[in-house]
Design a protein around this motif. Structure first.
Motif, PDB file in Angstrom:
ATOM      1  N   ALA A  30       0.831  -1.205   0.000  1.00 57.49           N
ATOM      2  CA  ALA A  30       0.000   0.000   0.000  1.00 57.49           C
ATOM      3  C   ALA A  30       0.866   1.255   0.000  1.00 57.49           C
ATOM      4  O   ALA A  30       0.581   2.221  -0.720  1.00 57.49           O
ATOM      5  CB  ALA A  30      -0.942  -0.010   1.200  1.00 57.49           C
ATOM      6  N   GLU A  31       1.917   1.251   0.792  1.00 60.13           N
ATOM      7  CA  GLU A  31       2.822   2.400   0.828  1.00 60.13           C
ATOM      8  C   GLU A  31       3.526   2.585  -0.512  1.00 60.13           C
ATOM      9  O   GLU A  31       3.678   3.704  -0.997  1.00 60.13           O
ATOM     10  CB  GLU A  31       3.858   2.225   1.954  1.00 60.13           C
ATOM     11  N   HIS A  32       3.921   1.494  -1.137  1.00 63.79           N
ATOM     12  CA  HIS A  32       4.574   1.563  -2.444  1.00 63.79           C
ATOM     13  C   HIS A  32       3.609   2.154  -3.483  1.00 63.79           C
ATOM     14  O   HIS A  32       4.001   3.029  -4.271  1.00 63.79           O
ATOM     15  CB  HIS A  32       5.026   0.170  -2.866  1.00 63.79           C
ATOM     16  N   CYS A  33       2.368   1.725  -3.476  1.00 66.01           N
ATOM     17  CA  CYS A  33       1.363   2.252  -4.412  1.00 66.01           C
ATOM     18  C   CYS A  33       1.106   3.731  -4.161  1.00 66.01           C
ATOM     19  O   CYS A  33       0.967   4.523  -5.100  1.00 66.01           O
ATOM     20  CB  CYS A  33       0.065   1.465  -4.313  1.00 66.01           C
ATOM     21  N   ARG A  34       1.030   4.117  -2.878  1.00 64.74           N
ATOM     22  CA  ARG A  34       0.810   5.524  -2.541  1.00 64.74           C
ATOM     23  C   ARG A  34       1.960   6.387  -3.047  1.00 64.74           C
ATOM     24  O   ARG A  34       1.768   7.436  -3.645  1.00 64.74           O
ATOM     25  CB  ARG A  34       0.671   5.687  -1.025  1.00 64.74           C
ATOM     26  N   ARG A  35       3.190   5.905  -2.844  1.00 63.72           N
ATOM     27  CA  ARG A  35       4.370   6.641  -3.288  1.00 63.72           C
ATOM     28  C   ARG A  35       4.406   6.748  -4.815  1.00 63.72           C
ATOM     29  O   ARG A  35       4.716   7.809  -5.363  1.00 63.72           O
ATOM     30  CB  ARG A  35       5.629   5.961  -2.763  1.00 63.72           C
ATOM     31  N   ASP A  36       4.080   5.655  -5.506  1.00 58.87           N
ATOM     32  CA  ASP A  36       4.042   5.689  -6.967  1.00 58.87           C
ATOM     33  C   ASP A  36       3.028   6.703  -7.478  1.00 58.87           C
ATOM     34  O   ASP A  36       3.293   7.451  -8.423  1.00 58.87           O
ATOM     35  CB  ASP A  36       3.714   4.310  -7.536  1.00 58.87           C
ATOM     36  N   ALA A  37       1.842   6.742  -6.865  1.00 58.08           N
ATOM     37  CA  ALA A  37       0.806   7.693  -7.285  1.00 58.08           C
ATOM     38  C   ALA A  37       1.271   9.128  -7.046  1.00 58.08           C
ATOM     39  O   ALA A  37       1.035  10.013  -7.879  1.00 58.08           O
ATOM     40  CB  ALA A  37      -0.494   7.408  -6.545  1.00 58.08           C
ATOM     41  N   TYR A  38       1.920   9.357  -5.911  1.00 54.75           N
ATOM     42  CA  TYR A  38       2.432  10.692  -5.595  1.00 54.75           C
ATOM     43  C   TYR A  38       3.468  11.130  -6.630  1.00 54.75           C
ATOM     44  O   TYR A  38       3.419  12.246  -7.139  1.00 54.75           O
ATOM     45  CB  TYR A  38       3.028  10.686  -4.188  1.00 54.75           C
ATOM     46  N   LEU A  39       4.385  10.238  -6.963  1.00 52.96           N
ATOM     47  CA  LEU A  39       5.402  10.587  -7.952  1.00 52.96           C
ATOM     48  C   LEU A  39       4.795  10.759  -9.340  1.00 52.96           C
ATOM     49  O   LEU A  39       5.187  11.661 -10.090  1.00 52.96           O
ATOM     50  CB  LEU A  39       6.502   9.517  -7.981  1.00 52.96           C
ATOM     51  N   ALA A  40       3.836   9.945  -9.693  1.00 50.02           N
ATOM     52  CA  ALA A  40       3.214  10.019 -11.020  1.00 50.02           C
ATOM     53  C   ALA A  40       2.416  11.302 -11.206  1.00 50.02           C
ATOM     54  O   ALA A  40       2.185  11.728 -12.342  1.00 50.02           O
ATOM     55  CB  ALA A  40       2.317   8.809 -11.242  1.00 50.02           C
ATOM     56  N   SER A  41       2.002  11.936 -10.121  1.00 48.27           N
ATOM     57  CA  SER A  41       1.198  13.153 -10.251  1.00 48.27           C
ATOM     58  C   SER A  41       2.047  14.413 -10.425  1.00 48.27           C
ATOM     59  O   SER A  41       1.497  15.512 -10.527  1.00 48.27           O
ATOM     60  CB  SER A  41       0.269  13.301  -9.042  1.00 48.27           C
ATOM     61  N   ALA A  42       3.360  14.265 -10.488  1.00 43.63           N
ATOM     62  CA  ALA A  42       4.233  15.422 -10.726  1.00 43.63           C
ATOM     63  C   ALA A  42       3.954  15.975 -12.127  1.00 43.63           C
ATOM     64  O   ALA A  42       3.725  15.229 -13.077  1.00 43.63           O
ATOM     65  CB  ALA A  42       5.694  15.020 -10.598  1.00 43.63           C
ATOM     66  N   VAL A  43       3.965  17.306 -12.236  1.00 43.88           N
ATOM     67  CA  VAL A  43       3.609  17.938 -13.511  1.00 43.88           C
ATOM     68  C   VAL A  43       4.786  18.067 -14.469  1.00 43.88           C
ATOM     69  O   VAL A  43       4.576  18.236 -15.670  1.00 43.88           O
ATOM     70  CB  VAL A  43       2.960  19.324 -13.280  1.00 43.88           C
ATOM     71  N   ASP A  44       6.003  18.019 -13.961  1.00 44.98           N
ATOM     72  CA  ASP A  44       7.179  18.102 -14.836  1.00 44.98           C
ATOM     73  C   ASP A  44       8.365  17.402 -14.170  1.00 44.98           C
ATOM     74  O   ASP A  44       8.263  16.918 -13.048  1.00 44.98           O
ATOM     75  CB  ASP A  44       7.510  19.557 -15.188  1.00 44.98           C
ATOM     76  N   MET A  45       9.475  17.352 -14.872  1.00 46.81           N
ATOM     77  CA  MET A  45      10.651  16.636 -14.369  1.00 46.81           C
ATOM     78  C   MET A  45      11.230  17.281 -13.109  1.00 46.81           C
ATOM     79  O   MET A  45      11.704  16.585 -12.212  1.00 46.81           O
ATOM     80  CB  MET A  45      11.733  16.567 -15.458  1.00 46.81           C
ATOM     81  N   VAL A  46      11.184  18.611 -13.042  1.00 47.32           N
ATOM     82  CA  VAL A  46      11.716  19.303 -11.862  1.00 47.32           C
ATOM     83  C   VAL A  46      10.914  18.904 -10.627  1.00 47.32           C
ATOM     84  O   VAL A  46      11.476  18.594  -9.574  1.00 47.32           O
ATOM     85  CB  VAL A  46      11.696  20.834 -12.073  1.00 47.32           C
ATOM     86  N   GLU A  47       9.589  18.909 -10.769  1.00 47.99           N
ATOM     87  CA  GLU A  47       8.718  18.505  -9.660  1.00 47.99           C
ATOM     88  C   GLU A  47       8.943  17.031  -9.298  1.00 47.99           C
ATOM     89  O   GLU A  47       8.976  16.672  -8.125  1.00 47.99           O
ATOM     90  CB  GLU A  47       7.253  18.756 -10.023  1.00 47.99           C
ATOM     91  N   LEU A  48       9.101  16.193 -10.297  1.00 46.03           N
ATOM     92  CA  LEU A  48       9.352  14.777 -10.048  1.00 46.03           C
ATOM     93  C   LEU A  48      10.649  14.586  -9.269  1.00 46.03           C
ATOM     94  O   LEU A  48      10.692  13.843  -8.289  1.00 46.03           O
ATOM     95  CB  LEU A  48       9.409  14.002 -11.368  1.00 46.03           C
ATOM     96  N   GLU A  49      11.700  15.276  -9.681  1.00 47.51           N
ATOM     97  CA  GLU A  49      12.978  15.154  -8.971  1.00 47.51           C
ATOM     98  C   GLU A  49      12.877  15.675  -7.543  1.00 47.51           C
ATOM     99  O   GLU A  49      13.441  15.085  -6.615  1.00 47.51           O
ATOM    100  CB  GLU A  49      14.071  15.892  -9.737  1.00 47.51           C
ATOM    101  N   ARG A  50      12.124  16.766  -7.338  1.00 47.28           N
ATOM    102  CA  ARG A  50      11.942  17.293  -5.989  1.00 47.28           C
ATOM    103  C   ARG A  50      11.213  16.279  -5.127  1.00 47.28           C
ATOM    104  O   ARG A  50      11.596  16.028  -3.983  1.00 47.28           O
ATOM    105  CB  ARG A  50      11.151  18.602  -6.040  1.00 47.28           C
ATOM    106  N   ARG A  51      10.166  15.660  -5.679  1.00 46.66           N
ATOM    107  CA  ARG A  51       9.407  14.660  -4.933  1.00 46.66           C
ATOM    108  C   ARG A  51      10.248  13.415  -4.636  1.00 46.66           C
ATOM    109  O   ARG A  51      10.153  12.865  -3.548  1.00 46.66           O
ATOM    110  CB  ARG A  51       8.143  14.270  -5.705  1.00 46.66           C
ATOM    111  N   MET A  52      11.049  13.008  -5.614  1.00 53.45           N
ATOM    112  CA  MET A  52      11.902  11.836  -5.398  1.00 53.45           C
ATOM    113  C   MET A  52      12.913  12.130  -4.277  1.00 53.45           C
ATOM    114  O   MET A  52      13.154  11.275  -3.425  1.00 53.45           O
ATOM    115  CB  MET A  52      12.621  11.458  -6.689  1.00 53.45           C
TER     116      MET A  52
END
Length: 58
Positions: A30-52
């Motif tokens: 469940a935690e892995h799925c939640r984290r994947d959804a959070y990362l997938a909702s990033a609007v661009d690469m900069v946001e994705l890298e910040r979230r990662m």
């Protein structure tokens, strides 16, 4: 000695250990799925890298 190898354990104890392991696995998934959804909702690469990076710190 690991809990699952002790011969004096009652069947109830073994069942509780098994259920605990199943629960932990389900919560990890469940935690892995939640984290994947959070990362997938990033609007661009900069946001994705910040979230990662934020996930690595947590």
């Amino acid at each position: 000695m690991p809990l699952h190898l002790r011969s004096r354990d009652r069947p109830e104890d073994i069942m509780l250990i098994y259920l605990f392991q199943l629960l932990r696995k389900a919560l990890d998934r469940a935690e892995h799925c939640r984290r994947d959804a959070y990362l997938a909702s990033a609007v661009d690469m900069v946001e994705l890298e910040r979230r990662m990076h934020a996930n690595e710190i947590d």
